[in-house]
Design an enzyme around this catalytic site. Sequence first.
Site, PDB file in Angstrom:
ATOM      1  CB  SER A 138      42.739  32.065  87.609  1.00 52.54           C
ATOM      2  OG  SER A 138      42.392  30.729  87.309  1.00 52.54           O
TER       3      SER A 138
ATOM      4  CB  CYS B 138      39.017  35.993  88.538  1.00 48.80           C
ATOM      5  SG  CYS B 138      38.123  34.614  89.277  1.00 48.80           S
TER       6      CYS B 138
END
Lengths: 102, 229
Positions: B134, B130
């Site tokens: 996250s 990502c």
Amino acid sequence: MSARFKTGDCVIVRTDNPAGHVRTPTYLRGKRGVILREFGPWPNPEQLAYGKPGWPRKTNYWVQFAMDEVWGGSGAYAKGDTVVAEIYEHWLEPDTARRSES
Amino acid sequence: MTHDDHSHDGHGHDHAHEHGHDHPHDHGPFQPDIKEPSEDWEFLEIALRELMIEKEIITAREIQDKIEEWDGKCPEMGARVVAKAWFDPDFKARLLADGNAGVGELGLEVPGLKLVVLENTPKLHHMIVCTLCSCYPRPILGLPPLWYKSREYRSRAVREPRAVLAEFGTDLPDTVEVRVVDSTADCRFLVLPVRPEGTSTWSEEQLATLVTRDSMIGTSIAKSPIRIA
């Protein structure tokens, strides 16, 4: 709502650079990709981030990019490697210079 | 640790150093203690939490229960999903078609998000990152490892995936497409690793022991039964 693109369509990510919460990674803006999958409509995160309801919903697509298209040869990847990302419809334009790959 | 690091000059507190001896040389603790809150967001969290408890909107017990709920989620949950998919082709087909419904068969839920299970094959290797923050399939794998949230992993995974994979001990031939999946929106991705060779007689429970967290992120492949034996 109907989706503007379908699997296999060639698209270009818009080069816009608005302030605020945006889910389109900078490194993919202006890059040419292909729609791999459509994930359906979702509330617009650019509004959700500010406590708004996120309407109208935006179709979320899985868009695939060749590594060379993104990095122009400067990276540790093999020829056929790709990166895919979820991109909302309002960030995509049809890539009229290329034919659909479906 | 340098002497400057150890010096508390200018840090705005005035307690004397009491080390049980008074010679001034530099020797800090072998491992620094967890640091005191110092960032604005840390103070904001503390203030908000204490106010909500004080106003009886939430109790400390409820916060602790939530923390324990999240701490209770772990990669072994994802390993059960993968092992079942390896063991049962019909389940695998359902899981790939609809991740949420698939893990639902095992009593797992991914509320509010679309779970997409990505099958690795001898020709295609998915690796999840990502780059924006996250995003991670937490309901299935638990909290992400610290490196997953690091700027280094997030920036390098999309640009030099082969170098990152090599550092994880994962060397793939160029004939395999490495497909880096940047988790940017409302989907959460779980990698279904390639089933290791030499496991055709293995039970579902045995298979689950070969499934590692990193093999479900795609930075690694599943464990080999030969290495285990």
